[in-house]
Structure formats: C-alpha cells, structure tokens
Enzyme design. Structure first.
Site, PDB file in Angstrom:
ATOM      1  N   ILE A 163       0.852  -1.253  -0.089  1.00 44.99           N
ATOM      2  CA  ILE A 163       0.080   0.251   0.059  1.00 44.99           C
ATOM      3  C   ILE A 163       0.856   1.419  -0.033  1.00 44.99           C
ATOM      4  O   ILE A 163       0.506   2.089  -0.788  1.00 44.99           O
ATOM      5  CB  ILE A 163      -0.910  -0.028   1.176  1.00 44.99           C
ATOM      6  CG1 ILE A 163      -2.050  -0.985   0.889  1.00 44.99           C
ATOM      7  CG2 ILE A 163      -1.608   1.241   1.423  1.00 44.99           C
ATOM      8  CD1 ILE A 163      -3.039  -1.366   2.355  1.00 44.99           C
ATOM      9  N   PRO A 239      -5.143   6.172   6.154  1.00 43.59           N
ATOM     10  CA  PRO A 239      -6.080   5.238   5.360  1.00 43.59           C
ATOM     11  C   PRO A 239      -5.828   3.649   5.799  1.00 43.59           C
ATOM     12  O   PRO A 239      -6.428   2.832   5.359  1.00 43.59           O
ATOM     13  CB  PRO A 239      -5.453   5.316   3.989  1.00 43.59           C
ATOM     14  CG  PRO A 239      -4.199   5.597   4.000  1.00 43.59           C
ATOM     15  CD  PRO A 239      -3.809   6.542   5.341  1.00 43.59           C
ATOM     16  N   ARG A 241      -4.838   1.819   9.344  1.00 45.80           N
ATOM     17  CA  ARG A 241      -5.369   1.246  10.887  1.00 45.80           C
ATOM     18  C   ARG A 241      -5.651   2.295  11.892  1.00 45.80           C
ATOM     19  O   ARG A 241      -4.608   3.156  12.093  1.00 45.80           O
ATOM     20  CB  ARG A 241      -4.501   0.266  11.229  1.00 45.80           C
ATOM     21  CG  ARG A 241      -4.705  -0.967  10.900  1.00 45.80           C
ATOM     22  CD  ARG A 241      -6.165  -1.803  11.209  1.00 45.80           C
ATOM     23  NE  ARG A 241      -6.460  -3.109  10.882  1.00 45.80           N
ATOM     24  CZ  ARG A 241      -7.025  -3.427   9.858  1.00 45.80           C
ATOM     25  NH1 ARG A 241      -7.582  -2.608   9.045  1.00 45.80           N
ATOM     26  NH2 ARG A 241      -7.240  -4.694   9.579  1.00 45.80           N
ATOM     27  N   ASP A 265      -9.790   7.454   7.095  1.00 47.54           N
ATOM     28  CA  ASP A 265     -10.807   6.383   6.836  1.00 47.54           C
ATOM     29  C   ASP A 265     -10.931   5.366   7.897  1.00 47.54           C
ATOM     30  O   ASP A 265     -11.867   4.488   7.794  1.00 47.54           O
ATOM     31  CB  ASP A 265     -10.265   5.805   5.522  1.00 47.54           C
ATOM     32  CG  ASP A 265     -11.348   4.994   4.895  1.00 47.54           C
ATOM     33  OD1 ASP A 265     -12.671   5.396   5.072  1.00 47.54           O
ATOM     34  OD2 ASP A 265     -11.068   4.016   4.585  1.00 47.54           O
ATOM     35  N   GLU A 270     -12.645   0.917  15.935  1.00 46.63           N
ATOM     36  CA  GLU A 270     -12.714  -0.349  15.064  1.00 46.63           C
ATOM     37  C   GLU A 270     -11.896  -1.325  15.163  1.00 46.63           C
ATOM     38  O   GLU A 270     -12.183  -2.583  14.692  1.00 46.63           O
ATOM     39  CB  GLU A 270     -12.518   0.095  13.672  1.00 46.63           C
ATOM     40  CG  GLU A 270     -13.511   1.281  12.991  1.00 46.63           C
ATOM     41  CD  GLU A 270     -13.087   1.361  11.701  1.00 46.63           C
ATOM     42  OE1 GLU A 270     -13.960   0.836  10.707  1.00 46.63           O
ATOM     43  OE2 GLU A 270     -12.106   2.152  11.320  1.00 46.63           O
ATOM     44  N   HIS A 296     -14.574   3.921   6.584  1.00 46.64           N
ATOM     45  CA  HIS A 296     -13.731   3.015   6.122  1.00 46.64           C
ATOM     46  C   HIS A 296     -14.045   2.589   4.742  1.00 46.64           C
ATOM     47  O   HIS A 296     -14.667   1.461   4.614  1.00 46.64           O
ATOM     48  CB  HIS A 296     -14.037   1.897   7.307  1.00 46.64           C
ATOM     49  CG  HIS A 296     -12.854   0.893   7.294  1.00 46.64           C
ATOM     50  ND1 HIS A 296     -12.372   0.679   8.662  1.00 46.64           N
ATOM     51  CD2 HIS A 296     -12.205   0.369   6.171  1.00 46.64           C
ATOM     52  CE1 HIS A 296     -11.198  -0.269   8.352  1.00 46.64           C
ATOM     53  NE2 HIS A 296     -11.187  -0.457   6.943  1.00 46.64           N
ATOM     54  N   GLY A 298     -11.801   2.410   2.229  1.00 46.83           N
ATOM     55  CA  GLY A 298     -10.748   1.959   1.593  1.00 46.83           C
ATOM     56  C   GLY A 298     -10.809   0.870   0.566  1.00 46.83           C
ATOM     57  O   GLY A 298     -10.355   1.042  -0.559  1.00 46.83           O
ATOM     58  N   SER A 299     -11.612  -0.145   0.820  1.00 52.11           N
ATOM     59  CA  SER A 299     -12.029  -1.133  -0.291  1.00 52.11           C
ATOM     60  C   SER A 299     -13.385  -1.061  -0.764  1.00 52.11           C
ATOM     61  O   SER A 299     -13.702  -1.898  -1.570  1.00 52.11           O
ATOM     62  CB  SER A 299     -11.518  -2.491   0.188  1.00 52.11           C
ATOM     63  OG  SER A 299     -12.808  -2.767   1.280  1.00 52.11           O
TER      64      SER A 299
END
Length: 339
Positions: A163, A239, A241, A265, A270, A296, A298-299
């Site tokens: 990443i 972006p 953790r 994000d 979490e 969240h 990101g994906s």
C-alpha cells in the site's frame, strides 16, 4: 437468515451480507449460514451461529479469539475477506489446527486511491467548500477557502509495503518530494523514494501518510511525542489502521494549532484486537474544522469487494476439499482434513 440445506454438507458462516456470486460459489460445496443484515453479529450471536461450522468467512467487524474458537469444535478455516488480520488470534487458530487466510493484494489499489483523495480533500477544503455552495451563500468567486497544493511539498509515507508503494506511485504524479520510513525490520530499504528514519520524516514532511499495519510496534505510533516532531502546518492522513494514531493526541495538537489537519478512513474504535479501546470517535476531533473523515471506504469499490469475497471463498473451498489455501496466514500445527 440461515440457509440450512443438506445438513451432511459442511457449514460455512458468512458473518456479513455477501454478494450473490459469493453465496452461489460457496453453496456449491457447503450449506450456508448467512448474516443478511446490515449490522455485524454480536460476539455471542456469532458463537451461536458458528457452533457447527467448518468455515467462517470473517470480516473486519469480527473478533476471532479464543472464546469464539472454543465454541467452534469443527472449525477448519477462517477465511478473511480482508488484508489486515489483527482481529484474528492467529496463534490460537494455529494451536487448534485452524487455517487462517487473508486477501493480500486486492485492497492495495483502492486504498491508495482513497489516500490520495483524502489528501486532496483535506488540503483543498473540499468538504467545507461543498457545504458553502449547498448552503446557498455562494454567489460567485471570492477569496476564501485557501488551502495547500501538493506540488513541491514533501510527502512522507510511514510503512512501505504494497500500500505504501502504491501511494508513492500515485503521489509521484503530483511533483512532490517523496520519502518513506519503514517500520518493519523485515523490509529492505529501497532506493526510491528517499528513506528516512521516522523522526527525520516527521520533521521534514508537509504531508504524512500512514500505511503501516497495526502491530504491537505501531500501536499509537503517532502520539504526543511524535506529533510534536511534525511541522505545525503538516497534514496527517490515515487510510490504514485507526490505532496507529492516538486520536486524543491528534485532537490536542489540532486544538493547539500544532497540526495543520487530520484525515482518516479508519478509527481506534474499530480495532477489535484492542481491549480496552475507545467506543466512539472523540467528539471534539469529529467536530474539528481541519479534519476530513470517511467511514472505512478503503476497499469500498464494488468490483473489488466482489473479488475480495470470491478470493476468500476460494481459500475456504480449498480447505474444505482437503487442500491448502491460496493465501495462508499461518500453518496449523494439526489439520486433519477429510476429503
């Protein structure tokens, strides 16, 4: 809704609402126990549903720990539809002869793209500008919402795995000076971009992007001490953790004008591997005008999420069929899998 057809087939639990293609693929080999709701199951509900399961498709919202595993005597594989797996007790799974898999590659590009979006959005006050237009107050150009451009800025990336490298590749197009600090001893120092120790990166960077996984080493890597090393105008982008950042320390720095802005994000609340952990985002941080937050995402690209689930499903199927998974995180000490 639980789908329980042909009880002789192995049971697979899908802990989150999954794509139809994922369910159909798994249903070729197993009976499915599905969470068709929008919310994650509680720990007790997951334990109840997984009692007869030989496989669990796990998401970030699931805590796979010793307590859950003790209630799943038939479990053979935890197929993570995720890249980071700090919410899964790998050692406990290994000791119990349970495979753990992840999806290592498919989240890289969308996460890197979002990191760029967060950076530009924070630097150029895009959310505030959007709100101003929607309020009806905008009647034409006027000198307001001056922000920061990316060209000729120093961008420091903390963590230079897949990443981090993908972020660097995309940032390079903005004519920035790139540097990175690697927090893993296993990673080789790379010639491009410039490698700096963490303190030097923080001192030099106008924009700091976090691309590090959550480990014992990176927990609160960004804290009062390291934030104090940053430039007062610097932007911090997370972006990766949530718990890599001490959100209270960031809030304090923003309120004291010792940090230019924070975009994230991901959030401390979490990270299920942490107990205790914050139960909500700090309210003062959430309301601060020099912040930008996404839930969240990101994906959150439809075709990517579909591919992630399908890869997790293939890992599960290979184990249920008596083979080894494509993307193992561990190697169980014992895994007596019948064909």
């Amino acid at each position: 809704m639980n789908v329980r057809v042909n009880s002789k087939r192995p049971a697979v639990v899908l802990t989150q609402k999954a794509f139809a293609e994922t369910r159909e693929r798994l249903a070729e080999h197993a009976r499915l126990i599905l969470n068709d709701g929008r919310n994650a199951w509680s720990a007790s509900r997951l334990k109840e549903e997984a009692y007869t399961a030989e496989a669990i498709m796990a998401f970030m919202t699931d805590r796979v720990d010793e307590d859950l595993l003790a209630g799943c005597p038939q479990l053979k594989v935890v197929g993570g539809a995720l890249k980071g797996y700090d919410n899964i007790d790998i050692e406990a799974c290994t000791q119990r002869g349970i495979w753990v898999t992840n999806v290592p590659d498919l989240l890289t590009v969308p996460t890197a793209e979002l990191a760029i979006g967060l950076t530009i959005g924070l630097a150029r006050h895009i959310v505030a500008g959007d709100a101003f237009v929607r309020s009806g107050a905008f009647t034409g150009w006027s000198p307001r919402f001056y922000g920061t451009g990316l060209a000729n800025r120093t961008v420091g990336i903390i963590g230079f795995g897949a990443i981090g490298q993908a972020i660097a590749q995309r940032m390079a197009g903005f004519d920035v000076r790139l540097c990175y600090s690697e927090i893993s001893d296993r990673s080789e120092t790379r010639e491009y971009p410039e490698h700096l120790p963490l303190h030097a990166l923080l001192e030099a960077s106008d924009i700091v992007v976090l691309a590090a996984p959550l480990t014992d080493t990176t927990l609160h890597l960004i804290n009062r001490e390291t934030v104090a090393m940053m430039r007062p105008h610097a932007l911090l982008i997370n972006p990766g953790r949530g718990s890599v950042v001490d959100e209270v320390a960031v809030r304090e720095a923003l309120l004291a004008n010792r940090l230019g802005g924070y975009a994230a994000d991901v959030f401390e609340m979490e990270d299920l591997s942490r107990e205790p952990r914050p139960k909500a985002i700090d309210s003062a941080l959430r309301r601060h005008p020099r912040t930008l937050f996404t839930p969240h995402l990101g994906s959150a690209v439809a075709d990517v999420r579909r591919a992630i689930e399908m890869r997790a499903a293939e890992n599960i199927i290979r184990v249920l069929m008596g083979g080894e998974p494509l993307d193992p995180v561990n190697r169980p000490l014992k895994h007596d899998i019948e064909c």
